[in-house]
Motif scaffolding. Structure first.
Motif, PDB file in Angstrom:
ATOM      1  N   HIS A   1      92.600  21.713  20.677  1.00  0.00           N
ATOM      2  CA  HIS A   1      91.717  22.877  20.566  1.00  0.00           C
ATOM      3  C   HIS A   1      90.795  22.841  19.351  1.00  0.00           C
ATOM      4  O   HIS A   1      89.961  23.713  19.192  1.00  0.00           O
ATOM      5  N   GLY A   2      90.967  21.867  18.473  1.00  0.00           N
ATOM      6  CA  GLY A   2      90.117  21.759  17.292  1.00  0.00           C
ATOM      7  C   GLY A   2      90.665  22.420  16.047  1.00  0.00           C
ATOM      8  O   GLY A   2      90.029  22.404  15.006  1.00  0.00           O
ATOM      9  N   GLN A   3      91.853  22.998  16.112  1.00  0.00           N
ATOM     10  CA  GLN A   3      92.397  23.729  14.982  1.00  0.00           C
ATOM     11  C   GLN A   3      93.099  22.834  13.961  1.00  0.00           C
ATOM     12  O   GLN A   3      92.891  22.984  12.759  1.00  0.00           O
ATOM     13  N   GLN A   4      93.924  21.920  14.397  1.00  0.00           N
ATOM     14  CA  GLN A   4      94.648  21.028  13.485  1.00  0.00           C
ATOM     15  C   GLN A   4      93.727  19.975  12.871  1.00  0.00           C
ATOM     16  O   GLN A   4      93.970  19.479  11.779  1.00  0.00           O
ATOM     17  N   ALA A   5      92.664  19.664  13.559  1.00  0.00           N
ATOM     18  CA  ALA A   5      91.755  18.613  13.106  1.00  0.00           C
ATOM     19  C   ALA A   5      91.116  18.930  11.756  1.00  0.00           C
ATOM     20  O   ALA A   5      90.834  18.023  10.975  1.00  0.00           O
TER      21      ALA A   5
ATOM     22  N   ARG B   1      87.876   2.143   7.196  1.00  0.00           N
ATOM     23  CA  ARG B   1      87.336   2.893   6.067  1.00  0.00           C
ATOM     24  C   ARG B   1      85.803   2.905   6.044  1.00  0.00           C
ATOM     25  O   ARG B   1      85.199   3.882   5.630  1.00  0.00           O
ATOM     26  N   GLU B   2      85.156   1.868   6.492  1.00  0.00           N
ATOM     27  CA  GLU B   2      83.693   1.801   6.464  1.00  0.00           C
ATOM     28  C   GLU B   2      83.040   2.493   7.659  1.00  0.00           C
ATOM     29  O   GLU B   2      81.825   2.601   7.725  1.00  0.00           O
ATOM     30  N   LYS B   3      83.841   2.948   8.598  1.00  0.00           N
ATOM     31  CA  LYS B   3      83.324   3.608   9.800  1.00  0.00           C
ATOM     32  C   LYS B   3      83.513   5.121   9.695  1.00  0.00           C
ATOM     33  O   LYS B   3      84.238   5.604   8.842  1.00  0.00           O
ATOM     34  N   VAL B   4      82.876   5.840  10.583  1.00  0.00           N
ATOM     35  CA  VAL B   4      83.094   7.279  10.682  1.00  0.00           C
ATOM     36  C   VAL B   4      84.353   7.497  11.520  1.00  0.00           C
ATOM     37  O   VAL B   4      84.473   6.950  12.616  1.00  0.00           O
ATOM     38  N   ILE B   5      85.285   8.266  10.996  1.00  0.00           N
ATOM     39  CA  ILE B   5      86.503   8.613  11.708  1.00  0.00           C
ATOM     40  C   ILE B   5      86.261   9.955  12.399  1.00  0.00           C
ATOM     41  O   ILE B   5      85.957  10.949  11.735  1.00  0.00           O
ATOM     42  N   ILE B   6      86.376  10.000  13.708  1.00  0.00           N
ATOM     43  CA  ILE B   6      86.224  11.250  14.453  1.00  0.00           C
ATOM     44  C   ILE B   6      87.612  11.847  14.639  1.00  0.00           C
ATOM     45  O   ILE B   6      88.503  11.199  15.184  1.00  0.00           O
ATOM     46  N   VAL B   7      87.771  13.061  14.155  1.00  0.00           N
ATOM     47  CA  VAL B   7      89.062  13.743  14.226  1.00  0.00           C
ATOM     48  C   VAL B   7      88.971  14.814  15.311  1.00  0.00           C
ATOM     49  O   VAL B   7      88.078  15.660  15.287  1.00  0.00           O
ATOM     50  N   VAL B   8      89.892  14.749  16.260  1.00  0.00           N
ATOM     51  CA  VAL B   8      89.879  15.697  17.375  1.00  0.00           C
ATOM     52  C   VAL B   8      91.326  15.998  17.787  1.00  0.00           C
ATOM     53  O   VAL B   8      92.195  15.145  17.656  1.00  0.00           O
ATOM     54  N   ASP B   9      91.559  17.208  18.217  1.00  0.00           N
ATOM     55  CA  ASP B   9      92.853  17.575  18.777  1.00  0.00           C
ATOM     56  C   ASP B   9      92.622  18.418  20.028  1.00  0.00           C
ATOM     57  O   ASP B   9      91.484  18.511  20.504  1.00  0.00           O
TER      58      ASP B   9
ATOM     59  N   CYS C   1      84.265  13.006  10.683  1.00  0.00           N
ATOM     60  CA  CYS C   1      83.536  13.974  11.505  1.00  0.00           C
ATOM     61  C   CYS C   1      84.562  14.660  12.398  1.00  0.00           C
ATOM     62  O   CYS C   1      85.312  13.992  13.097  1.00  0.00           O
ATOM     63  N   ARG C   2      84.605  15.983  12.359  1.00  0.00           N
ATOM     64  CA  ARG C   2      85.533  16.723  13.220  1.00  0.00           C
ATOM     65  C   ARG C   2      84.799  17.167  14.474  1.00  0.00           C
ATOM     66  O   ARG C   2      83.718  17.747  14.394  1.00  0.00           O
ATOM     67  N   PHE C   3      85.392  16.893  15.617  1.00  0.00           N
ATOM     68  CA  PHE C   3      84.802  17.308  16.889  1.00  0.00           C
ATOM     69  C   PHE C   3      85.240  18.737  17.147  1.00  0.00           C
ATOM     70  O   PHE C   3      86.370  18.992  17.548  1.00  0.00           O
ATOM     71  N   ARG C   4      84.355  19.682  16.896  1.00  0.00           N
ATOM     72  CA  ARG C   4      84.682  21.100  17.063  1.00  0.00           C
ATOM     73  C   ARG C   4      84.887  21.443  18.522  1.00  0.00           C
ATOM     74  O   ARG C   4      84.177  20.982  19.383  1.00  0.00           O
ATOM     75  N   GLY C   5      85.884  22.250  18.787  1.00  0.00           N
ATOM     76  CA  GLY C   5      86.198  22.638  20.153  1.00  0.00           C
ATOM     77  C   GLY C   5      87.275  21.770  20.779  1.00  0.00           C
ATOM     78  O   GLY C   5      87.746  22.048  21.868  1.00  0.00           O
ATOM     79  N   GLY C   6      87.639  20.697  20.098  1.00  0.00           N
ATOM     80  CA  GLY C   6      88.719  19.844  20.559  1.00  0.00           C
ATOM     81  C   GLY C   6      88.432  19.125  21.867  1.00  0.00           C
ATOM     82  O   GLY C   6      87.290  19.016  22.316  1.00  0.00           O
TER      83      GLY C   6
ATOM     84  N   LYS D   1      92.239  16.059   4.565  1.00  0.00           N
ATOM     85  CA  LYS D   1      93.087  15.047   3.917  1.00  0.00           C
ATOM     86  C   LYS D   1      92.419  13.676   3.919  1.00  0.00           C
ATOM     87  O   LYS D   1      92.466  12.951   2.924  1.00  0.00           O
ATOM     88  N   LEU D   2      91.798  13.321   5.036  1.00  0.00           N
ATOM     89  CA  LEU D   2      91.129  12.021   5.120  1.00  0.00           C
ATOM     90  C   LEU D   2      89.929  11.956   4.175  1.00  0.00           C
ATOM     91  O   LEU D   2      89.710  10.928   3.520  1.00  0.00           O
ATOM     92  N   ARG D   3      89.156  13.023   4.086  1.00  0.00           N
ATOM     93  CA  ARG D   3      88.027  13.046   3.145  1.00  0.00           C
ATOM     94  C   ARG D   3      88.513  12.884   1.711  1.00  0.00           C
ATOM     95  O   ARG D   3      87.913  12.156   0.923  1.00  0.00           O
ATOM     96  N   GLN D   4      89.594  13.565   1.364  1.00  0.00           N
ATOM     97  CA  GLN D   4      90.162  13.456   0.020  1.00  0.00           C
ATOM     98  C   GLN D   4      90.620  12.031  -0.281  1.00  0.00           C
ATOM     99  O   GLN D   4      90.614  11.604  -1.430  1.00  0.00           O
ATOM    100  N   ALA D   5      90.993  11.298   0.764  1.00  0.00           N
ATOM    101  CA  ALA D   5      91.414   9.904   0.610  1.00  0.00           C
ATOM    102  C   ALA D   5      90.228   8.942   0.648  1.00  0.00           C
ATOM    103  O   ALA D   5      90.412   7.733   0.577  1.00  0.00           O
TER     104      ALA D   5
END
Length: 76
Positions: A39-43, A29-37, A58-63, A49-53
């Motif tokens: 192609h970058g669409q589901q991320a 929780r105290e760290k930055v969570i990098i979200v990647v998939d 940080c989302r890695f655009r381009g997957g 959802k994670l921000r709301q929680a």
């Protein structure tokens, strides 16, 4: 896909499972969570959802495709 190569220390949580597995991220929780998939669409939805929680996301655009183009490291 994860088994073929992933970011070091990555936790593989499918987007459809994020609601039931979000507790696995509590220790981060105290760290930055990098979200990647792939192609970058589901991320985007997972990141929202994670921000709301209350997570810092940080989302890695381009997957993972962009990750490979940037020649960033993967582990298997």
């Amino acid at each position: 896909e994860y088994a073929l190569g992933h970011i070091q220390s990555a936790l593989n949580i499918p987007s459809a499972k994020i609601d039931e597995r979000i507790a696995e991220l509590e220790s981060q929780r105290e760290k930055v969570i990098i979200v990647v998939d792939k192609h970058g669409q589901q991320a985007a939805g997972v990141g929202r959802k994670l921000r709301q929680a209350g997570f810092n996301v940080c989302r890695f655009r381009g997957g993972m495709g962009e990750w490979l183009v940037q020649n960033l490291p993967l582990v298997t």
